[in-house]
Design a protein around this motif. Structure first.
Motif, PDB file in Angstrom:
ATOM      1  N   ASN A   9      16.598   1.500  15.357  1.00 42.69           N
ATOM      2  CA  ASN A   9      17.998   1.253  14.880  1.00 42.69           C
ATOM      3  C   ASN A   9      18.199  -0.150  14.305  1.00 42.69           C
ATOM      4  O   ASN A   9      19.026  -0.112  13.363  1.00 42.69           O
ATOM      5  N   ALA A  10      17.526  -0.859  14.554  1.00 41.18           N
ATOM      6  CA  ALA A  10      17.579  -2.242  13.746  1.00 41.18           C
ATOM      7  C   ALA A  10      17.224  -2.093  12.265  1.00 41.18           C
ATOM      8  O   ALA A  10      17.890  -2.592  11.248  1.00 41.18           O
ATOM      9  N   LYS A  11      16.671  -1.210  11.921  1.00 37.23           N
ATOM     10  CA  LYS A  11      16.108  -1.041  10.662  1.00 37.23           C
ATOM     11  C   LYS A  11      16.779  -0.048   9.881  1.00 37.23           C
ATOM     12  O   LYS A  11      16.899   0.046   8.609  1.00 37.23           O
ATOM     13  N   LEU A  12      17.986   0.517  10.392  1.00 38.26           N
ATOM     14  CA  LEU A  12      18.820   1.537   9.680  1.00 38.26           C
ATOM     15  C   LEU A  12      19.724   0.713   9.085  1.00 38.26           C
ATOM     16  O   LEU A  12      20.198  -0.146   9.761  1.00 38.26           O
ATOM     17  N   PRO A  13      20.447   1.226   8.055  1.00 39.00           N
ATOM     18  CA  PRO A  13      21.532   0.484   7.384  1.00 39.00           C
ATOM     19  C   PRO A  13      22.878   0.796   7.893  1.00 39.00           C
ATOM     20  O   PRO A  13      23.042   1.944   8.351  1.00 39.00           O
ATOM     21  N   ASN A  14      23.740  -0.001   8.067  1.00 40.74           N
ATOM     22  CA  ASN A  14      24.879   0.189   8.503  1.00 40.74           C
ATOM     23  C   ASN A  14      25.149   0.639   9.781  1.00 40.74           C
ATOM     24  O   ASN A  14      26.013   1.271  10.250  1.00 40.74           O
TER      25      ASN A  14
END
Length: 299
Positions: A283-288
């Motif tokens: 989740n930390a790698k996903l944008p916005n």
């Protein structure tokens, strides 16, 4: 995901194959059925109590514990359940000065009583019990707690604690004072007896496929194809967020998703921790995207 030459965040496929969340009932239909305590939205649960029996008089001086449970892993392994309301019919002997006091705890997916949350009745806009007097010779009331769509949540077991207090007129005569029976014993007062004729849980059951969710989890370590691991993580994130969104009211959401993994998928504590860590890292790698803190409920 590349779309018309632009890189757009990929959206998870529908999770309905894994777990259902919604009913076909509209808000007004549901409200009407709850007001009528319609049996079409009754979830049939098993009543258990070592302290009292239904339709039998008992001495209410001491706290009584009872529960309604579904035993889903044994009888309904392909379903999860949503609670919309609760109803009890409580009777008192004539001229009794007793007043019932109810405390309710909800266990979302199974496990021990400590893995239940307390229902904050009549606090911070949470619904209160509604009492309706019945046309019977005894002092009988229907006690109904209506959650509806706004406060609905998962349940596997509902724990109910019944205490009694004594209602007395205040010094001015126009107000009521309540005493706990063990704190205020007066032989001239008729404590009377109490009985519960029935208890009903209202809600609905939804599709649940534990094997399909286990298959998603398996792809975290053994992806079928290139990209299938990311797809599995996206779907697990979607399931996690939709499950936790149905957390009860509070400053922080309860981690209901871990309870689902622990008790309905029968995963070990270490497996649950590993899955949650993988989801947070992805989740930390996903944008916005903004992750949220949860409060632990299940061991």
């Amino acid at each position: 995901m590349l779309s018309q030459g632009l890189c757009k965040p990929e959206v998870a496929d529908s999770t309905e194959h894994y777990i259902g969340f919604e009913t076909d009932l509209q808000d007004l239909e549901m409200k009407y059925l709850l007001q009528k305590t319609d049996r079409r939205i009754e979830v049939h649960a098993i009543f258990i109590s070592n302290d009292m029996r239904l339709n039998s008089w008992f001495d209410p001086s001491w706290r009584k514990r009872m529960l309604l449970t579904l035993k889903s892993n044994k009888y309904k392994s392909s379903l999860v359940h949503m609670i919309l309301g609760l109803s009890l019919q409580i009777c008192l002997t004539k001229n009794s000065t007793l007043e019932p006091v109810l405390a309710v705890y909800v266990n979302p997916f199974g496990g021990s009583h400590s893995e239940s949350w307390f229902m904050p009745v009549n606090e911070n806009s949470f619904p209160d019990w509604e009492r309706t007097k019945l046309d019977l010779p005894l002092q009988c009331y229907n006690w109904t707690l209506t959650l509806g769509n706004k406060w609905k949540t998962f349940f596997e077991t509902v724990h109910i604690y019944l205490r009694s207090r004594i209602k007395s007129n205040g010094p001015n005569g126009n107000e009521s004072i309540y005493y706990e029976p063990l704190e205020f014993i007066d032989p001239s007062r008729n404590l009377g007896y109490m009985k519960i004729n029935n208890i009903q849980v209202f809600g609905y059951s939804m599709h649940f496929d534990p094997e399909a969710i286990r298959d998603l989890i398996l792809q975290l370590d053994y992806p079928y194809t290139q990209g299938s691991q990311d797809s599995a993580l996206l779907q697990l994130l979607e399931i996690r967020d939709r499950v936790n969104k149905l957390s009860p009211p509070g400053q922080r959401r309860l981690d209901l998703f871990s309870c689902l993994l622990r008790h309905r998928l029968k995963l070990s504590t270490s497996e649950v921790v590993r899955i949650q860590s993988a989801l947070q890292a992805f989740n930390a790698k996903l944008p916005n995207t903004v992750d949220y803190d949860t409060t632990k409920l299940c061991s």
